[in-house]
Motif scaffolding. Structure first.
Motif, PDB file in Angstrom:
ATOM      1  N   ALA A 180       0.929  -0.761  -0.073  1.00 56.84           N
ATOM      2  CA  ALA A 180       0.071  -0.046   0.258  1.00 56.84           C
ATOM      3  C   ALA A 180       0.841   1.537   0.030  1.00 56.84           C
ATOM      4  O   ALA A 180       1.062   1.816  -0.724  1.00 56.84           O
ATOM      5  CB  ALA A 180      -0.939  -0.427   1.555  1.00 56.84           C
ATOM      6  N   ARG A 181       2.024   1.630   0.869  1.00 56.26           N
ATOM      7  CA  ARG A 181       2.624   2.263   0.679  1.00 56.26           C
ATOM      8  C   ARG A 181       3.667   2.889  -0.395  1.00 56.26           C
ATOM      9  O   ARG A 181       3.460   3.583  -1.130  1.00 56.26           O
ATOM     10  CB  ARG A 181       4.022   2.265   2.380  1.00 56.26           C
ATOM     11  CG  ARG A 181       3.510   2.248   3.467  1.00 56.26           C
ATOM     12  CD  ARG A 181       4.529   2.263   4.313  1.00 56.26           C
ATOM     13  NE  ARG A 181       5.349   1.910   3.859  1.00 56.26           N
ATOM     14  CZ  ARG A 181       4.979   0.368   5.129  1.00 56.26           C
ATOM     15  NH1 ARG A 181       4.315   0.209   6.539  1.00 56.26           N
ATOM     16  NH2 ARG A 181       5.846  -0.763   5.267  1.00 56.26           N
ATOM     17  N   ILE A 217      -9.874  11.235  -4.212  1.00 55.84           N
ATOM     18  CA  ILE A 217      -8.396  10.375  -3.057  1.00 55.84           C
ATOM     19  C   ILE A 217      -7.258  10.747  -2.411  1.00 55.84           C
ATOM     20  O   ILE A 217      -6.601  10.698  -1.195  1.00 55.84           O
ATOM     21  CB  ILE A 217      -7.809   9.619  -3.721  1.00 55.84           C
ATOM     22  CG1 ILE A 217      -7.268   8.079  -3.108  1.00 55.84           C
ATOM     23  CG2 ILE A 217      -7.148   9.877  -4.241  1.00 55.84           C
ATOM     24  CD1 ILE A 217      -7.018   6.661  -3.861  1.00 55.84           C
ATOM     25  N   ASP A 218      -6.885  12.436  -2.906  1.00 56.55           N
ATOM     26  CA  ASP A 218      -5.865  13.375  -2.126  1.00 56.55           C
ATOM     27  C   ASP A 218      -6.462  14.084  -1.524  1.00 56.55           C
ATOM     28  O   ASP A 218      -5.342  14.508  -0.712  1.00 56.55           O
ATOM     29  CB  ASP A 218      -5.299  13.889  -3.278  1.00 56.55           C
ATOM     30  CG  ASP A 218      -4.278  13.351  -4.477  1.00 56.55           C
ATOM     31  OD1 ASP A 218      -3.815  12.079  -4.077  1.00 56.55           O
ATOM     32  OD2 ASP A 218      -4.517  13.669  -5.940  1.00 56.55           O
ATOM     33  N   LYS A 225      -6.034   7.834   3.171  1.00 56.07           N
ATOM     34  CA  LYS A 225      -5.481   7.407   2.132  1.00 56.07           C
ATOM     35  C   LYS A 225      -4.332   6.439   2.188  1.00 56.07           C
ATOM     36  O   LYS A 225      -4.786   5.044   1.087  1.00 56.07           O
ATOM     37  CB  LYS A 225      -4.371   8.390   1.894  1.00 56.07           C
ATOM     38  CG  LYS A 225      -3.808   8.692   0.246  1.00 56.07           C
ATOM     39  CD  LYS A 225      -2.911   9.012  -0.111  1.00 56.07           C
ATOM     40  CE  LYS A 225      -3.519  10.934  -0.541  1.00 56.07           C
ATOM     41  NZ  LYS A 225      -2.761  12.027  -1.170  1.00 56.07           N
ATOM     42  N   GLN A 226      -3.728   5.510   2.274  1.00 59.73           N
ATOM     43  CA  GLN A 226      -2.837   4.276   2.279  1.00 59.73           C
ATOM     44  C   GLN A 226      -3.664   3.138   2.308  1.00 59.73           C
ATOM     45  O   GLN A 226      -3.702   2.544   1.183  1.00 59.73           O
ATOM     46  CB  GLN A 226      -1.679   4.253   3.596  1.00 59.73           C
ATOM     47  CG  GLN A 226      -1.260   3.211   3.288  1.00 59.73           C
ATOM     48  CD  GLN A 226      -0.230   2.808   5.020  1.00 59.73           C
ATOM     49  OE1 GLN A 226       0.678   3.347   4.394  1.00 59.73           O
ATOM     50  NE2 GLN A 226      -0.024   1.663   5.075  1.00 59.73           N
ATOM     51  N   ALA A 231      -7.370  -1.421  -0.117  1.00 62.55           N
ATOM     52  CA  ALA A 231      -8.291  -2.243   0.161  1.00 62.55           C
ATOM     53  C   ALA A 231      -8.206  -2.563  -1.792  1.00 62.55           C
ATOM     54  O   ALA A 231      -8.246  -3.214  -2.052  1.00 62.55           O
ATOM     55  CB  ALA A 231      -9.601  -1.770   0.461  1.00 62.55           C
ATOM     56  N   LEU A 232      -8.082  -1.046  -2.352  1.00 58.41           N
ATOM     57  CA  LEU A 232      -8.076  -0.957  -3.410  1.00 58.41           C
ATOM     58  C   LEU A 232      -7.384  -1.749  -4.617  1.00 58.41           C
ATOM     59  O   LEU A 232      -7.643  -2.507  -5.644  1.00 58.41           O
ATOM     60  CB  LEU A 232      -9.065   0.051  -4.491  1.00 58.41           C
ATOM     61  CG  LEU A 232     -10.250   0.986  -3.819  1.00 58.41           C
ATOM     62  CD1 LEU A 232     -10.302   1.937  -4.668  1.00 58.41           C
ATOM     63  CD2 LEU A 232     -11.258  -0.044  -4.818  1.00 58.41           C
ATOM     64  N   GLY A 233      -6.035  -1.253  -4.416  1.00 57.63           N
ATOM     65  CA  GLY A 233      -5.063  -1.757  -4.480  1.00 57.63           C
ATOM     66  C   GLY A 233      -4.473  -3.217  -4.837  1.00 57.63           C
ATOM     67  O   GLY A 233      -4.369  -4.131  -5.601  1.00 57.63           O
ATOM     68  N   VAL A 234      -4.998  -4.343  -3.247  1.00 58.24           N
ATOM     69  CA  VAL A 234      -4.829  -5.248  -2.939  1.00 58.24           C
ATOM     70  C   VAL A 234      -6.268  -6.411  -4.109  1.00 58.24           C
ATOM     71  O   VAL A 234      -5.821  -7.477  -4.649  1.00 58.24           O
ATOM     72  CB  VAL A 234      -5.197  -5.904  -1.518  1.00 58.24           C
ATOM     73  CG1 VAL A 234      -5.387  -7.387  -1.450  1.00 58.24           C
ATOM     74  CG2 VAL A 234      -3.499  -6.057  -1.554  1.00 58.24           C
TER      75      VAL A 234
END
Length: 554
Positions: A180-181, A217-218, A225-226, A231-234
């Protein structure tokens, strides 16, 4: 006569001999207890048995004398041409041509069922493999397990086992935080965190997250944000992993989320079960499992002093969950860096009252090295230079990739030569086997055009030395599959197919299915067509077990 029939005949001969010498000495003996082997030197016959050596002591006989009695009895069995006793008591059996050749029709009639059995029908198996962290594309190690694991599932199912393919989705832990980072850094145009993940795929996933997020998101606080990128990235990463596996011919029955173990209370239930069994103790503010009582080198913390679960807590809960779902055998396929993991897992199994190596079996796979132009291809997942499943498939194709990754024992490192796998020559093992299968179809097509049919089957005519060798190999196929299932080694099927392909090519060079010129069609041609088609069927069955296609034209 196939090996099963010969073993049955051997049992029928041995039983009265043993009963006469020592009543009750062979009570409970079954044909499956009398395995046959193919002699390395074919001049010694079609099959060899060490039954006399194995049974001499319990029967109360000299091994060679017992072998002589058994041989005498076998000589009277229809289909056996000769029997000889060798050495201290080995029995060598030669079948007559008709008995050996009858196998060709047996195979054609059985079709896809040839080589299957119900030997493992009482086993309900959970086969967990790949289980790559959703922090990047599947690398070569995971790709190897995808090919081997899927082939093993097919082989176990062919022996009657109920197999569930399971993917353990690692969505809990520090590696997900690092992922996530890394996504956040890519989105903000910052360097990859020191302990993060790099590569173009990170930027791609980060852009997809930003576009998919419902809102700005910004505008989120850093922690929020992380979490959004996590959640979405995984989810996006795992969707890509599942799609890559599907295109590789591998689909899972269950995708199990690690996080669910912690959210559902499964960890607490596992700890409570072990506490009831008397294997839990507390020290230094932490909760421990006394694994040293079961062969581990040290006891294991399962709940740390700060109340957080240690990594092994998830393993405890996951294993118990599998057993509660009804699996009597759990097989886990792990990467080369997990050798130190085995002892604690086996201790855990014993702590639950199960049998290590039976209820739980762990297979460790070694590394895969790619070679191109004679030089190794360097890889680094963190640096983003990883060679992925998609890369390998793009270079050599699914069939070549799956076959190359499956044909060697997982106990050893594997060098995959990309140049060889792109060749359409006999140097390329998957081409060699697939070409043999395609050749059997070409022969069948040409035979049909020439008027050669399978309306006559005269197996006694199959007496050429290459026919004897080919039939001998075809007889071996069920035993090879059964043994591959028993020892969990799909590569044995691949190596067998290469040997069978070689024997078929030699037979093709020496024995004609289609008459020359104006020569008449004979029963020998018709019978050879049965043998040709039987070979094609076995090649097709074996390739199917490996998840590799069996083309009819090449």
């Amino acid at each position: 006569m196939d090996p099963a029939a010969l073993s049955a005949a051997l049992l029928a001969v041995i039983t009265p001999i043993a009963q006469q010498r020592r009543p009750g000495s062979t009570d409970g003996l079954q044909a499956s207890d009398l395995p046959l082997e193919r002699p390395k030197n074919r001049e010694h016959g079609d099959w060899a048995s060490n039954a006399a050596l194995k049974l001499a002591k319990q029967v109360g006989a000299n091994p060679r004398e017992l072998a002589a009695e058994i041989a005498e009895g076998l000589r009277a069995v229809p289909g056996i041409a000769s029997v000889e006793v060798a050495g201290p008591g080995f029995i060598n059996v030669r079948l007559d041509a008709a008995a050996a050749g009858a196998l060709a029709k047996t195979i054609v009639d059985a079709g896809a069922a040839y080589g299957t059995s119900d030997a493992l029908s009482d086993e309900v198996i959970n086969l967990e493999f790949v289980s790559a962290n959703p922090t990047g594309p599947i690398h070569l190690g995971g790709t190897r397990w995808a090919a081997v694991g899927d082939a093993l599932a097919r082989i176990l199912a062919a022996q009657g086992a109920a197999v569930t393919r399971e993917y353990y989705f690692n969505d809990h832990g520090s590696q997900i935080d690092r992922f996530a980072r890394s996504l956040v850094a890519a989105h903000e145009g910052l360097p990859t965190p020191e302990d993060g993940y790099g590569g173009a795929y990170i930027g791609d996933i980060a852009r997809r997250v930003a576009l998919a997020y419902d809102g700005d998101i910004d505008a989120l606080e850093p922690a929020e944000k992380q979490e959004a990128f996590r959640a979405l990235g995984v989810g996006f990463m795992f969707d890509e992993i599942k799609q890559s596996l599907h295109e590789f011919g591998v689909d899972f029955d269950v995708y199990f989320h690690e996080n669910s173990l912690h959210e559902s209370g499964a960890v607490d239930r596992a700890v409570q079960r072990l506490r009831e069994l008397g294997h839990i103790f507390e020290a230094d503010g932490a909760i421990w499992l006394r694994t040293t009582a079961f062969g581990d080198d040290k006891d294991r913390v399962i709940i740390k002093s700060d109340g957080q679960p240690a990594y092994i807590s998830g393993d405890l809960a996951y294993y118990l969950d599998k057993r509660e779902r009804g699996f009597n055998r759990c097989i886990i396929m792990l990467g080369a860096d997990h050798h130190g993991y085995v002892r604690r897992m086996m201790a855990m199994t014993a702590a639950f009252g199960d049998e290590p190596g039976v209820n739980l079996q762990i297979l460790i796979g070694q590394l895969v090295n790619l070679v191109k132009d004679g030089q190794p291809v360097r890889m680094s997942k963190r640096a983003g230079t990883v060679v992925t499943m998609e890369d390998l498939v793009e270079i050599v194709g699914v069939d070549a990739a799956r076959y190359a990754l499956t044909r060697s024992s997982t106990d050893s490192n594997l060098d995959v030569d990309l140049d060889v796998l792109q060749k359409r020559t006999n140097d390329n093992p998957v081409f060699y086997v697939q070409y043999a299968h395609a050749r059997t179809h070409n022969v069948a097509r040409n035979a049909a055009s020439a008027g050669v049919t399978r309306d006559v089957f005269a197996p006694e005519l199959l007496d050429h030395e290459t026919e004897s060798a080919l039939l001998g190999a075809l007889q071996e196929y069920p035993r090879i599959v059964a043994f591959a299932a028993e020892v969990r080694e799909p590569h044995r099927v691949a190596r067998y197919l290469e040997e069978l392909a070689g024997l078929y090519h030699r037979w093709y060079d020496n024995c004609r299915v289609i008459p020359l010129g104006d020569d008449p069609i004979t029963d020998l041609h018709r019978t050879r067509l049965w043998l040709n088609d039987a070979t094609g069927q076995v090649l097709r069955n074996g390739l199917t077990l490996l998840g590799v296609s069996a083309p009819e034209r090449m």
